[in-house]
Enzyme design. Structure first.
Site, PDB file in Angstrom:
ATOM      1  CG  MET A   1      27.689  38.508  30.163  1.00 12.14           C
ATOM      2  SD  MET A   1      28.620  39.903  29.498  1.00 12.14           S
ATOM      3  CE  MET A   1      30.195  39.572  29.733  1.00 12.14           C
TER       4      MET A   1
ATOM      5  CB  SER B   1      29.911  39.983  37.016  1.00  9.42           C
ATOM      6  OG  SER B   1      30.369  40.665  35.968  1.00  9.42           O
ATOM      7  CD  GLN B   2      24.972  40.951  33.258  1.00  7.50           C
ATOM      8  OE1 GLN B   2      25.468  41.711  32.344  1.00  7.50           O
ATOM      9  NE2 GLN B   2      24.264  39.938  33.152  1.00  7.50           N
TER      10      GLN B   2
ATOM     11  CG  ASP C   1      38.027  43.065  36.600  1.00  5.26           C
ATOM     12  OD1 ASP C   1      37.874  42.520  35.269  1.00  5.26           O
ATOM     13  OD2 ASP C   1      36.961  42.673  37.435  1.00  5.26           O
TER      14      ASP C   1
ATOM     15  CG  HIS D   1      35.514  39.930  36.464  1.00 11.38           C
ATOM     16  ND1 HIS D   1      35.049  41.124  37.120  1.00 11.38           N
ATOM     17  CD2 HIS D   1      34.278  39.535  35.959  1.00 11.38           C
ATOM     18  CE1 HIS D   1      33.875  41.236  36.947  1.00 11.38           C
ATOM     19  NE2 HIS D   1      33.291  40.144  36.129  1.00 11.38           N
TER      20      HIS D   1
END
Length: 309
Positions: free
Chosen positions: A42, A117-118, A235, A291
């Site tokens: 994202m 990530s996503q 994170d 992250h």
């Protein structure tokens, strides 16, 4: 004398041919690393030079400049790709990526996948739904495999503000409009209302086989040689951060994390994870940082060996 010179000449030619043939065989035996497919997270795109562009350079420097790296782009431009991370439903994105991969002749013999990530859970959906061309190894960096139940960097706000925002999301996330409009709503996982999550999640509950068992998802995921999950131990974006290791809160509360091997998705083997664990196909890695923060040294030590032939 003339005969000796001719014999020496032919002997030299023969030795040269043998050496050339040997070198050719050696070159053939040196297997090139498989192509790599990457999917950004994202707020990123396929082609920013300071994000996935840097990763591409590092991969080529470690595995060879001839390495084929495909950084996935959704839509026709970087702008549409960026917007897709927020406003294009994951099911539509996965469908488009499956078309891209199947139409790429360089991936016909298989590829390694790296999701950021996503992009991690999106690539897992690709592995489960689109087995051709074959995904060899899946590496997810900070992927939210059990979803999220918290706001990015919420600890920087007051606890009261965080709870207020979260309550609003709990109300709105599972509406049809929000599920169709906001990507992050499709993997919002409310442990205080598991039934509502299972019934209303239009992406995560499906790929996790929580609504019904799709045997094809299990069979396709188990075709992976390795499923590597990287957790970032500091994170502040993914909450809970244990979702990066396929772990989540115990049902009906949001304080205690249930280990993967004690969860229903594992015990009932809804996704084949228990069988993959027994076959040593699951790998859990940690990176000491926030992250997606990792060093070149960490990446070289932990990820590069998985990508080598």
């Amino acid at each position: 004398m003339v005969l000796m010179k001719r014999t020496s000449y032919y002997w030299n030619v023969l030795v040269l041919l043998v050496l050339l043939i040997k070198q050719g065989i050696s070159d053939d035996l040196t297997e090139a690393p498989p192509p790599i497919v990457m999917w950004h997270g994202m707020g990123d795109t396929c082609c920013f030079p300071f994000s996935l562009g840097t990763v591409t350079k590092m991969l080529k420097s470690k595995l060879g400049e001839s390495l084929y790296v495909k950084s996935l782009k959704i839509g026709e431009s970087i702008i549409t790709d960026y917007e897709s991370g927020f406003f294009v439903h994951p099911n539509k994105q996965v469908e488009e990526v499956c078309r891209q991969l199947s139409n790429d002749p360089k991936l016909g013999n298989g590829y390694n996948a790296i999701g950021f990530s996503q992009g991690g859970q999106f690539l897992r959906a690709v592995a489960q739904r689109c087995p051709v061309p074959p995904m060899l190894n899946l590496i997810t960096l900070g992927g939210q495999h059990q979803g999220v139940f918290g706001l990015p960097n919420c600890p920087s706000l007051s606890q009261k503000s965080c709870e207020s925002f979260r309550r609003m999301l709990n109300v709105a996330a599972y509406t049809n409009w929000m599920q169709n409009f906001l990507v992050q709503a499709t993997y919002w996982h409310d442990p205080l209302n598991e039934q509502k999550y299972v019934q209303s999640s239009s992406f995560l509950a499906d790929i996790n086989n929580e609504r019904s068992i799709n045997q094809t998802y299990i069979e396709n995921l188990m075709k992976l040689k390795r499923f590597v999950m990287v957790k970032f131990t500091k994170d502040t974006i993914v909450q809970p951060l244990q979702s990066q290791w396929f772990e989540f809160y115990e049902p009906n509360q949001d304080k205690v994390i249930l280990p993967l091997n004690e969860s229903s998705i594992y015990i009932e083997d809804k996704l084949g994870l228990k069988a993959m664990m027994d076959a040593n196909k699951l790998i859990f890695l940690e990176s000491e940082g926030n992250h997606l923060q990792f060093t070149d040294e960490w990446f070289t030590e932990n990820i590069i060996p998985i990508l080598q032939p």
